[in-house]
Design an enzyme around this catalytic site. Structure first.
Site, short mmCIF file in Angstrom:
data_model
loop_
_atom_site.label_atom_id
_atom_site.label_comp_id
_atom_site.label_asym_id
_atom_site.label_seq_id
_atom_site.Cartn_x
_atom_site.Cartn_y
_atom_site.Cartn_z
N GLY A 102 0.77 -1.35 0.39
CA GLY A 102 0.07 0.26 -0.60
C GLY A 102 0.97 1.46 -0.40
N GLY A 113 -1.94 7.14 1.29
CA GLY A 113 -2.29 7.06 2.48
C GLY A 113 -1.23 7.18 3.25
CG ASP A 151 -0.27 0.45 -3.93
OD1 ASP A 151 -1.58 0.18 -4.79
OD2 ASP A 151 0.00 0.64 -2.76
CG ASP A 174 -5.37 -7.25 -7.95
OD1 ASP A 174 -5.59 -6.88 -6.46
OD2 ASP A 174 -6.13 -7.17 -8.39
CG LEU A 175 -1.41 -6.67 -2.51
CD1 LEU A 175 -1.57 -6.25 -1.11
CD2 LEU A 175 -0.30 -8.10 -2.69
N GLY A 229 -4.82 -2.09 2.02
CA GLY A 229 -6.68 -2.68 1.97
C GLY A 229 -7.30 -1.91 1.75
CE1 TYR A 270 -11.09 -1.23 6.06
CE2 TYR A 270 -11.73 -0.86 8.17
CZ TYR A 270 -10.90 -1.41 6.94
OH TYR A 270 -9.93 -0.24 8.21
CE LYS A 320 -7.66 -3.36 7.81
NZ LYS A 320 -6.61 -3.05 7.96
#
Length: 287
Positions: free
Chosen positions: A8, A12, A32, A41-42, A71, A156, A160
């Site tokens: 990522g 951000g 990323d 592409d995860l 994320g 979501y 997490k």
């Protein structure tokens, strides 16, 4: 100077962490969808395998640390993608990189969780179990049963919760702590990233009404400061911890849930662990 992987890394909080590490003279291998050393592409099995292959090819020595910041946010209809990116995108890459981290003898790993893991109601336990088993599709099927707009936030939070539990379970094992790897979790609240900005643009987004006692959002650079501490020698005695940085939301919603007493049912397990630990070198001798 060290070598660090940051997922990522293009935007951000991941971008802020990568910039801090680079400014300090470290080599950063970003992962990323674009604008990174490793484009991957995860959200797909193939993408994660490709990321692992590219990283192992680029890292020819010890890996001194990894920050898993990639994320995606909650949205109905992408329950499986949330599971794939937010959970499996950490678990599979971290597992593959563990030998390189162990070679550094004092590597640090920071996993990005979220305060949603403790501030979101009605998250199905069965979905979390499926995620911990690595079955994203089964988890997604369970999460799609959540009514209306609840499936996105529940998916979501489930992703997490699962990734934080995986990190805590693995962090204390011989393969991780025993190899000198310090793995911990940071759980941010609302941080003003492009992801949050997109959520706030939706008038129906639950994020708009999320209570934050300090009455302001976090900034990526603030979270990067915390991550840098968790990558520093200050974290040498820090293993399996979850650090919540959320402006007070978790404390507001759950003021009495921490600290909580150790359940009596865990005493036999605790006694067994303490009995066998010295023979495995897991407990220091203070005599």
């Amino acid at each position: 100077m060290g070598v660090y992987v940051v997922t990522g890394s293009a935007s951000g909080m991941g971008a802020s962490v990568a910039a801090r590490l680079t400014d300090d003279g470290h080599e950063v291998i970003g992962v990323d969808l674009a604008d990174a050393a490793v484009i991957a592409d995860l959200s797909t099995v193939e993408g994660r395998r490709g990321a692992v292959d590219a990283l192992t090819e680029r890292i020819d020595g010890p890996l001194h640390g990894a920050v898993f910041a990639a994320g995606i946010g909650p949205r109905r209809g992408r329950e499986r993608m949330l599971a794939e990116v937010n959970c499996l995108g950490v678990v599979e890459l971290a597992t593959a990189l563990r030998p390189r981290l162990a070679a550094a003898r004092n590597a640090k790993v920071v996993v990005f969780g979220s305060n949603s893991s403790t501030a979101t109601p009605l998250v199905p336990r069965a979905a979390i179990r499926r995620l911990l088993d690595g079955d994203a599709e089964a988890a997604a099927r369970i999460l799609r049963r959540r009514p209306g707009a609840l499936s996105g936030p529940a998916a979501y939070a489930a992703s997490k919760i699962a990734v934080a539990r995986w990190a805590r379970r693995q962090a204390v094992t011989e393969a991780w702590a025993g190899a000198g790897i310090r793995m911990n979790v940071i759980s941010p609240g609302p941080v003003m990233t492009p992801l949050l900005q997109g959520q706030l643009a939706n008038p129906r987004s639950p994020v708009r009404s999320f209570p934050v006692p300090i009455r302001e959002s976090g900034r990526p650079d603030q979270l990067a400061e915390w991550v840098m501490t968790m990558l520093s020698p200050a974290a040498d005695f820090m293993v399996g911890s979850v650090v919540t940085v959320d402006g007070g939301t978790e404390a507001l919603l759950r003021p009495n849930d921490w600290p909580s007493r150790l359940p009596g049912r865990l005493l036999p397990r605790m006694a067994w662990t303490m009995w066998r630990a010295p023979s495995r070198g897991q407990v220091a001798d203070y005599s």
